[in-house]
Design a protein around this motif. Sequence first.
Motif, PDB file in Angstrom:
ATOM      1  N   UNK A 187       0.784  -1.177  -0.076  1.00 36.71           N
ATOM      2  CA  UNK A 187       0.096  -0.045  -0.301  1.00 36.71           C
ATOM      3  C   UNK A 187       0.908   1.369  -0.107  1.00 36.71           C
ATOM      4  N   UNK A 188       0.395   2.237  -0.818  1.00 36.38           N
ATOM      5  CA  UNK A 188       1.339   3.585  -0.735  1.00 36.38           C
ATOM      6  C   UNK A 188       1.026   4.169   0.432  1.00 36.38           C
ATOM      7  N   UNK A 189       2.482   4.867   0.879  1.00 37.81           N
ATOM      8  CA  UNK A 189       2.182   5.770   2.057  1.00 37.81           C
ATOM      9  C   UNK A 189       3.149   7.017   1.586  1.00 37.81           C
ATOM     10  N   UNK A 190       2.862   8.035   2.346  1.00 32.82           N
ATOM     11  CA  UNK A 190       3.614   9.099   2.138  1.00 32.82           C
ATOM     12  C   UNK A 190       3.760   9.919   3.506  1.00 32.82           C
ATOM     13  N   UNK A 191       4.984   9.979   3.797  1.00 33.97           N
ATOM     14  CA  UNK A 191       5.342  10.581   4.988  1.00 33.97           C
ATOM     15  C   UNK A 191       6.193  11.971   4.995  1.00 33.97           C
ATOM     16  N   UNK A 192       6.052  12.691   5.951  1.00 31.50           N
ATOM     17  CA  UNK A 192       6.815  14.002   5.996  1.00 31.50           C
ATOM     18  C   UNK A 192       7.733  14.082   7.412  1.00 31.50           C
ATOM     19  N   UNK A 193       8.820  14.634   7.152  1.00 26.28           N
ATOM     20  CA  UNK A 193       9.510  14.760   8.516  1.00 26.28           C
ATOM     21  C   UNK A 193      10.429  16.046   8.501  1.00 26.28           C
ATOM     22  N   UNK A 194      10.414  16.758   9.433  1.00 22.63           N
ATOM     23  CA  UNK A 194      11.434  18.068   9.424  1.00 22.63           C
ATOM     24  C   UNK A 194      12.416  17.708  10.304  1.00 22.63           C
ATOM     25  N   UNK A 195      13.489  17.793   9.852  1.00 22.79           N
ATOM     26  CA  UNK A 195      14.807  18.059  10.697  1.00 22.79           C
ATOM     27  C   UNK A 195      15.325  19.518  10.800  1.00 22.79           C
ATOM     28  N   UNK A 196      16.553  19.523  11.480  1.00 18.49           N
ATOM     29  CA  UNK A 196      17.140  20.834  11.640  1.00 18.49           C
ATOM     30  C   UNK A 196      17.527  21.279  10.362  1.00 18.49           C
ATOM     31  N   UNK A 197      18.438  20.814   9.469  1.00 18.11           N
ATOM     32  CA  UNK A 197      19.199  21.111   8.499  1.00 18.11           C
ATOM     33  C   UNK A 197      18.284  20.646   7.240  1.00 18.11           C
ATOM     34  N   UNK A 198      17.413  19.792   7.095  1.00 14.76           N
ATOM     35  CA  UNK A 198      16.622  19.535   5.988  1.00 14.76           C
ATOM     36  C   UNK A 198      15.212  18.854   6.501  1.00 14.76           C
ATOM     37  N   UNK A 199      14.483  18.751   5.408  1.00 17.04           N
ATOM     38  CA  UNK A 199      13.050  18.107   5.482  1.00 17.04           C
ATOM     39  C   UNK A 199      13.033  16.710   4.783  1.00 17.04           C
ATOM     40  N   UNK A 200      12.498  15.914   5.302  1.00 16.89           N
ATOM     41  CA  UNK A 200      12.381  14.490   4.511  1.00 16.89           C
ATOM     42  C   UNK A 200      11.096  14.113   3.919  1.00 16.89           C
ATOM     43  N   UNK A 201      10.925  13.834   3.050  1.00 21.36           N
ATOM     44  CA  UNK A 201       9.750  12.975   2.231  1.00 21.36           C
ATOM     45  C   UNK A 201       9.992  11.773   1.975  1.00 21.36           C
ATOM     46  N   UNK A 202       9.179  10.621   2.649  1.00 18.84           N
ATOM     47  CA  UNK A 202       9.313   9.402   2.050  1.00 18.84           C
ATOM     48  C   UNK A 202       7.976   8.812   1.437  1.00 18.84           C
ATOM     49  N   UNK A 203       8.176   8.047   0.441  1.00 22.76           N
ATOM     50  CA  UNK A 203       6.980   7.685  -0.444  1.00 22.76           C
ATOM     51  C   UNK A 203       7.284   6.204  -0.452  1.00 22.76           C
ATOM     52  N   UNK A 204       6.205   5.441  -0.129  1.00 21.27           N
ATOM     53  CA  UNK A 204       6.587   3.931  -0.294  1.00 21.27           C
ATOM     54  C   UNK A 204       5.499   3.448  -1.450  1.00 21.27           C
ATOM     55  N   UNK A 205       5.935   2.558  -2.155  1.00 24.08           N
ATOM     56  CA  UNK A 205       4.838   2.056  -3.125  1.00 24.08           C
ATOM     57  C   UNK A 205       5.306   2.194  -4.533  1.00 24.08           C
ATOM     58  N   UNK A 206       4.381   2.340  -5.571  1.00 21.84           N
ATOM     59  CA  UNK A 206       4.782   2.355  -6.833  1.00 21.84           C
ATOM     60  C   UNK A 206       4.594   3.946  -7.503  1.00 21.84           C
ATOM     61  N   UNK A 207       5.543   4.318  -7.885  1.00 24.48           N
ATOM     62  CA  UNK A 207       5.730   5.630  -8.379  1.00 24.48           C
ATOM     63  C   UNK A 207       5.231   5.921  -9.662  1.00 24.48           C
ATOM     64  N   UNK A 208       4.065   5.929 -10.195  1.00 20.37           N
ATOM     65  CA  UNK A 208       3.542   5.890 -11.405  1.00 20.37           C
ATOM     66  C   UNK A 208       2.471   6.954 -11.701  1.00 20.37           C
ATOM     67  N   UNK A 209       1.896   7.002 -12.982  1.00 20.31           N
ATOM     68  CA  UNK A 209       1.229   7.895 -13.489  1.00 20.31           C
ATOM     69  C   UNK A 209      -0.206   7.996 -12.481  1.00 20.31           C
ATOM     70  N   UNK A 210      -0.533   6.969 -11.989  1.00 23.30           N
ATOM     71  CA  UNK A 210      -1.779   6.682 -11.017  1.00 23.30           C
ATOM     72  C   UNK A 210      -1.598   7.794  -9.637  1.00 23.30           C
ATOM     73  N   UNK A 211      -0.298   7.979  -9.511  1.00 23.51           N
ATOM     74  CA  UNK A 211      -0.348   8.687  -8.285  1.00 23.51           C
ATOM     75  C   UNK A 211       0.428   9.963  -8.409  1.00 23.51           C
ATOM     76  N   UNK A 212       1.123  10.261  -9.360  1.00 21.51           N
ATOM     77  CA  UNK A 212       2.059  11.694  -9.187  1.00 21.51           C
ATOM     78  C   UNK A 212       1.187  12.825  -9.211  1.00 21.51           C
TER      79      UNK A 212
END
Lengths: 387, 114
Positions: free
Chosen positions: B1-26
Motif C-alpha cells: 500500500x502507498x504511504x507518504x510521510x513528511x518529517x522536518x529535521x534541523x537542516x533538511x526536510x524528509x519526504x518518504x514515499x512507499x509504493x509504486x511511483x506511477x502515473x496513477x499517483x504523481x
Amino acid sequence: MRSSFVIKILCSNKDELLEHALKKVFFERDSVEIKYSEGTNNFLEDYYIVRPDIIVVDSYKFSVEVINYIRNQANDSDVYILVILDKSEFELKEEILNQGADDFLIKPFSYGEEEVISRLNVAKRHTILYKQLTIAYNRLSKEIETVSVLQQKLLPKSTVEFPGVFIDFFYEPSDRASGDYFDFFPVQENILRAVIADVSGHGSKAAFIMSMVRALVRVSNKIFLPLDDLVSIINNELIEVIGEDIDFVTLFAGDIDVENRELSYINAGHCPGILVTNENQIYLLEADNSVLGFFSQEFKIKKVPIKDYRGILLITDGYYEWNLDRNNIWGFNNFKKFLEDIFTREKEFYLDMLESYLNNQLELPPMYRDDRSALWIKFKNNNYRKC
Amino acid sequence: METLDFKKEKKYSIIKYSGELTLDVVEELKEEISKFIDECGDDKSIVFDLSDISFMDSSGIGFLVHLNNVNKTKNKMLYLLKPSAAVKKTLSLVNLLNFFEIIEDENELDIEIE
C-alpha cells in the motif's frame, strides 16, 4: 434546470398517494415517462420494455425478487430502486438496502405525502446526476476516441520498399490514445531513417506531444537534417512547450546507410536499440543522451558498422515493464534473454512471431501496462546497388 | 500500500514515499509535496527517501525531474535518499542517474547537507 434526457419510472403498483407525489416531483419535466405495472407477473417484462431509471417497488418479498434479478441477473447497477415496505416489515429495512435497494419508505407513510415527495426528490437528484455524468463521460470518451483515430493515422500504415532492408512494425496502445511513436522513411538515396519515441504518460496529452514530435521528425523527410540537428530541434521545442511540467520524451533515431553498411544513431533516454549479429548475439545501443524536454543537451551521433548484423530491433518499454508478480517486474534483461533465445531458434524473425512467443512461451501471458511499439529492420545480405 | 510521510529535521526536510511511483499517483503526490515544500521555509534542503519504491514508470521519472526543477527555482536542493534498485535502474536506462544528487546512507545526511 430542464434537461434534454427522459427520466423513465417503473412502479410495481398504482397507489393514489404515490401517483400524486410523482406528479408533484416531476411536474416541471415534460420528459418523464411513468409506467405502472399491472401486477407483479408483468413487472420484469415491463422492466425490459421501459428500461427505467427509477423503480418503485412494493412489499419486501417481491422487492427481494426484483432486486436480485435486476442487480445479479440483469447486472443493472444503474437503476435507482426505491422500496416501499409495509409497517410490519419495518425490521427488514437494513436487509433490503443490503440486497441492493437505494432507499426505502414505510407504509402507511407517517408524514404523509411530504415524506414520499422528499424521497422521490432524492431519486430524482440521483438520476439527473447519473445521467449528466453519463453524458459527460460519453462526450469525453468520444473525444479520446477521435484523438486515438487521428493518432493512428500519424503512424505508418504499411512498410516501405527500401533496397537492402526489410521493415516490419507492430503497435499496440494500452489506452485509446497513447504516447508511442515510430516512423521510417528514406532521407537520402542510400539512407533510411528509423525513429521510435515514447512520451511519458498516456491519453490525449501524450498523444498531443507525440503528434508534435512526429511533425518535427517528418520535416527531415522533406528537408535533410542530420540526426543531431533534428534531435536538438525536437528537444528545444519540447522544452518550450512542456516547460516545467512532468512530461518528457525518450527517442531513438537512426540512419541506416545501406551502401556503406553503417548505422548512425542518437539514443536520447530511450530503451536500448537491439542490434542482432549474424551469430544471434545481441549488442545494445544504450542511451548516451538523456530524455528530451527537460534541459538543453549536446547530441552526438554514434556510428556502428552493420555488415555483420542480422538487423536492428527498436522497441518501447511496454514490452518489458510489466509485473511478474506484486513485487517483480519482468524487466529488460529478461526480455533480452528471451529475444536471444528466439533469434537462436528462428532463422527468420517477424514481430508477429515475437508476439506469439510472448503469448505462448512465458509461464503466464504478459500483463502489459503500457503501450507497445516495435520496429524490426532486417539487413539483407545482398549488396546495395545504386539504380 | 502507498504511504507518504513528511518529517522536518534541523537542516533538511524528509519526504518518504512507499509504493509504486506511477502515473496513477504523481498528480496527487505533486500537490501534497508542493504544499509541504512551501511549508518548509527558504533555507531547507529537501530529501526524498525512495528506498521503498517497488516500481517507477515514465511519469515517476518526470515527477522526480519536476521536483528537482521546482526546488532549484526556490533555491533549494533536492537529494534522493537510498533510491531502490527499481528507481536506479529506471533512471539509469533514461540516462538521468547523474542528474540527481544521491545519498546512499542516511547517516551521511548531516555531513552531505550543509
